[in-house]
Design an enzyme around this catalytic site. Sequence first.
Site, mmCIF file in Angstrom:
data_model
loop_
_atom_site.group_PDB
_atom_site.id
_atom_site.type_symbol
_atom_site.label_atom_id
_atom_site.label_comp_id
_atom_site.label_asym_id
_atom_site.label_seq_id
_atom_site.Cartn_x
_atom_site.Cartn_y
_atom_site.Cartn_z
ATOM 1 N N LYS A 182 3.339 6.490 4.954
ATOM 2 C CA LYS A 182 2.433 5.424 4.510
ATOM 3 C C LYS A 182 2.994 4.054 4.842
ATOM 4 O O LYS A 182 4.178 3.783 4.626
ATOM 5 C CB LYS A 182 2.196 5.507 2.999
ATOM 6 C CG LYS A 182 1.106 4.562 2.495
ATOM 7 C CD LYS A 182 -0.260 4.997 2.985
ATOM 8 C CE LYS A 182 -1.346 3.986 2.665
ATOM 9 N NZ LYS A 182 -1.315 2.830 3.579
ATOM 10 N N SER A 210 0.791 -1.235 0.000
ATOM 11 C CA SER A 210 0.000 0.000 0.000
ATOM 12 C C SER A 210 0.821 1.282 0.000
ATOM 13 O O SER A 210 0.245 2.380 -0.082
ATOM 14 C CB SER A 210 -0.944 0.023 1.204
ATOM 15 O OG SER A 210 -2.143 -0.644 0.893
ATOM 16 N N SER A 258 -5.949 3.202 4.658
ATOM 17 C CA SER A 258 -5.494 2.574 3.424
ATOM 18 C C SER A 258 -6.639 1.957 2.641
ATOM 19 O O SER A 258 -6.562 0.814 2.181
ATOM 20 C CB SER A 258 -4.428 1.512 3.734
ATOM 21 O OG SER A 258 -3.692 1.194 2.584
ATOM 22 N N LYS A 282 0.067 3.860 -2.641
ATOM 23 C CA LYS A 282 -0.932 4.920 -2.546
ATOM 24 C C LYS A 282 -0.329 6.308 -2.407
ATOM 25 O O LYS A 282 -1.048 7.309 -2.532
ATOM 26 C CB LYS A 282 -1.892 4.610 -1.405
ATOM 27 C CG LYS A 282 -2.780 3.408 -1.725
ATOM 28 C CD LYS A 282 -3.468 2.822 -0.515
ATOM 29 C CE LYS A 282 -4.285 1.581 -0.947
ATOM 30 N NZ LYS A 282 -4.708 0.779 0.183
#
Length: 510
Positions: A302, A132, A189, A135
């Site tokens: 993140k 993720s 997320s 992202k």
Amino acid sequence: MNALKQRLAALALTLSLLAPLSLSAFATDTQPETTTASQSQTTDDATDSSSGSDDSQNQSTDDTQTGDSTENSENAADTAQNTQNDTQTQPEEDSDAMPEFTADAKAAILINAETGDVLYEKNATEKAYPASTTKIMTALLVLENMQPDDTITLTEEDVDLASGSSNAGLKEGETLTVEDLLYCLMLPSANEAANAFAREIGGSTEGFADMMNKRAKELGCVNTHFVNANGLHDENHYTCAKDLALIAQEAMKHELFATVVNTAQHRLPDTNKQQSRIILTTNHLILSRYSDAYYDSAHGIKTGHTTPAGYCLVSEADENGYTYYAVVLGCDMKSGAQFAGSFTETARLFDWAFDNWRLRTAASKGTAITEQHVRLGKGTDSVTLVTQKDVRVLIPKNLDTDKLTVTYNIEDEYTAPISKDSVLGTVTYSYEGKEYATQNLVALTDIDRSMLLYILDLIDQFLHTVVFKLIVVAAVIFAILFLIRQRALQKKRAARRAKRRSRTPTRPKK
């Protein structure tokens, strides 16, 4: 006969004078030598299945929890685990030795934001799965193509997620602003948010992936290829630690992005489908001050996790005027640990940087570094080279700047005219083979050209040209031919005189 001897002697003298000049024209020119958190964020993807669910991270906190969180598996190792596995070696206070560090990750990189110096890297350009952390690029494209108050309505396709996929519980037909959807994307997320952004901006997942790849190339990424907006596992969806750092630094230039990723919890407003509710970040570096994983100087960015990718984290931290970006990929979850290794390794990287490195001035702007010879200068035969800007070096805190090795990249000599502040070379500061800074060297003053020296130089240059050599050779040949012809003419005249004398009758003597 005497006249012929005089001409030959004159020719020999001419050749003896011209020979050194002609031969020097063939000499090779000398080449110039090189001298020497804040308050709010969201939760990450939910499970660690190799089929493609993204960040699985614990979202528990002493303050607030969300019922959707299934991320207990991605929390960073606890304090005891961190201490036990700490492999960093601190240099002695009186030592110049380079501070050592070894990250317990498949790949990692640590970059100073001010200088761009890479203080630590491990497999930083090798292919890795980002999960993720993908992202970050998704959010960057959102900020570059949409306005925060734009709205998006989620479709059935957007919310059709694989079992265990990280999400924010958004519903089909639900309408949110881009800003709130960014919080959903970066805090818990939410894969449905990534899907909605990809459809809205790129027209499809494939179209958005093409935009992601194009932007990655523009940023200078060297080993990145995206196939989706959420980071669900795909063999053809990969990046590397260095590329993720580049993407993160670009995204952090956007104020809204920096605010979102540094948010521990965010309240979504009432929508047409749901009442107001709170979403939490999956980043335990900023989630709760009561957590052992909390890192006071960290600001985002993140998390990510799938079984093939391992536990991943991209983060930024600043302290006492120093800002660092850290990326760790492929960390694991130690048996019995409370938090995933991505959190503990990132914290260790930041501690190592803040504890062991200092930014110092090796030379101030305008510092005289060296003098070099100048040709054709009016009233001077040298130019002083000075630093164009301050030379700032990020070096181990126990290393004095006077121990740095200074090397130059400059010409052996320069030719007037020279303008003040014109770049004439560079100076590099290094230690034990590692370069810390390179700065331009510029001329301290204007140096005018001497017209007399310039004219003499033009004449000298002409005397060294191929054209002049050909003229000399032609002149010599002409002179030789002329002498031969003169000799032949003299012989003919002598023969005619002799013939006339032989025909003239001898007068009898009286």
